[in-house]
Design a protein around this motif. Structure first.
Motif, PDB file in Angstrom:
ATOM      1  N   GLY A   9      47.848  79.920  78.665  1.00 13.05           N
ATOM      2  CA  GLY A   9      47.243  79.041  78.825  1.00 13.05           C
ATOM      3  C   GLY A   9      46.770  78.438  79.453  1.00 13.05           C
ATOM      4  N   SER A  10      46.639  77.067  79.375  1.00  3.73           N
ATOM      5  CA  SER A  10      45.649  76.376  79.679  1.00  3.73           C
ATOM      6  C   SER A  10      46.393  75.201  81.054  1.00  3.73           C
ATOM      7  N   PRO A  11      45.444  75.085  81.918  1.00  5.73           N
ATOM      8  CA  PRO A  11      46.831  74.282  82.519  1.00  5.73           C
ATOM      9  C   PRO A  11      46.331  72.252  81.508  1.00  5.73           C
ATOM     10  N   MET A  12      47.680  71.452  81.821  1.00  7.39           N
ATOM     11  CA  MET A  12      48.379  71.052  81.149  1.00  7.39           C
ATOM     12  C   MET A  12      47.868  69.110  82.077  1.00  7.39           C
ATOM     13  N   LEU A  13      47.471  68.651  81.159  1.00  2.99           N
ATOM     14  CA  LEU A  13      47.189  67.212  81.773  1.00  2.99           C
ATOM     15  C   LEU A  13      48.265  66.616  81.990  1.00  2.99           C
ATOM     16  N   ARG A  14      48.863  65.675  83.000  1.00  2.00           N
ATOM     17  CA  ARG A  14      49.932  64.913  83.683  1.00  2.00           C
ATOM     18  C   ARG A  14      50.039  63.713  82.692  1.00  2.00           C
ATOM     19  N   ARG A  15      48.791  63.578  82.258  1.00  3.55           N
ATOM     20  CA  ARG A  15      49.017  62.412  81.393  1.00  3.55           C
ATOM     21  C   ARG A  15      49.350  62.299  80.185  1.00  3.55           C
ATOM     22  N   ASP A  16      48.313  63.932  79.071  1.00  2.00           N
ATOM     23  CA  ASP A  16      49.580  63.943  78.373  1.00  2.00           C
ATOM     24  C   ASP A  16      50.770  64.618  78.293  1.00  2.00           C
ATOM     25  N   ILE A  17      51.762  65.011  79.447  1.00  2.00           N
ATOM     26  CA  ILE A  17      52.782  65.408  79.261  1.00  2.00           C
ATOM     27  C   ILE A  17      54.056  64.096  79.393  1.00  2.00           C
ATOM     28  N   PHE A  18      53.001  62.838  79.620  1.00  2.00           N
ATOM     29  CA  PHE A  18      53.791  61.225  79.811  1.00  2.00           C
ATOM     30  C   PHE A  18      53.578  61.282  78.291  1.00  2.00           C
ATOM     31  N   GLU A  19      52.403  61.307  77.635  1.00  2.00           N
ATOM     32  CA  GLU A  19      51.990  60.408  76.257  1.00  2.00           C
ATOM     33  C   GLU A  19      52.654  60.839  75.641  1.00  2.00           C
TER      34      GLU A  19
END
Ligand SMILES: [Zn+2]
Length: 233
Positions: free
Chosen positions: A214-224
């Motif tokens: 996979g690829s890294p996930m942004l913290r923001r995406d996870i919170f959203e």
């Protein structure tokens, strides 16, 4: 695989877990993510591998879902907790993992997102989603005061014997682990249940293996993605 299982059993330090992830990621031998070269030298002091062709430095986790994670031990433990029968709340997990509540909450949601997408193909493409009418789940659902009347089902759903047995396990899970849940959030709990059910069918190595790609996930995406479900615990 046997030596990987032994490695997992013995693993205690972050370094042990890094070695394990390295073996899982490059089970077929090292492959440089930039030039696909297979020769590397090891930079021992930093736990990195350097491609001999293009000199790119990579670690077991760089460019994967676990990119930038330092405490691999805690992450692998949290990932494996999805195989355990009794689900823990984020608070209990925080105590077990010795992390703050906020960090644990974030970890668990990220793991859910990765597992959700990894297990999706296994679950729904193979069998199709299991549609269970709310009326069937009644013993485990209570109505939040803000909820209106649910829409009446237009047709009668016929459940097969196998579906009834799976639906019953779901009801038991809702009652046992959460002492019943609000109908409004029942879909979130269903997602959690499906994740845990599927995860428990995978070997520990296969489960951890979902995270070395996979690829890294942004913290923001996870919170959203999860903020509407903050009430979930
Ligand atoms: Zn390279």
């Amino acid at each position: 695989m046997d030596d990987l299982n032994a490695l997992l059993k013995r693993a205690e330090s972050n370094e042990d877990f890094r070695k394990l992830l390295e073996k899982l990621r490059w089970a077929e031998g090292f492959k440089c993510p930039r030039c696909e070269g297979s020769h590397y030298s090891r930079i021992k002091t930093r736990g990195l591998l350097q491609c001999r062709t293009c000199r790119k430095q990579v670690s077991a986790t760089s460019g994967t879902f676990l990119h930038g994670v330092r405490n691999l031990r805690a992450w692998v433990k949290a990932i494996l907790s999805f195989r355990e029968e009794d689900s823990h709340s984020a608070v209990a997990q925080a105590l077990l993992l010795d992390r703050s509540y906020a960090t644990t909450w974030f970890m668990l949601h990220k793991i859910r997102m990765v597992l959700g997408s990894s297990l999706y193909n296994l679950t729904f493409e193979a069998e199709g989603a299991l549609a269970v009418p709310c009326s069937f789940l009644k013993p485990a659902l209570f109505k939040a005061s803000s909820e209106g009347e649910p829409p009446q089902p237009r047709c009668k759903t016929v459940l097969s014997r196998e579906m009834v047995s799976r639906a019953c396990s779901f009801i038991v899970y809702l009652l046992d682990v959460f002492h019943g849940v609000s109908r409004k959030y029942s879909q979130v709990y269903a997602f959690e249940y499906a994740l845990r059910e599927r995860s428990s069918e995978l070997t520990p190595l296969r489960l951890i293996g979902c995270f070395v790609r996979g690829s890294p996930m942004l913290r923001r995406d996870i919170f959203e993605c999860f903020s509407p479900f903050l009430l979930y615990f």
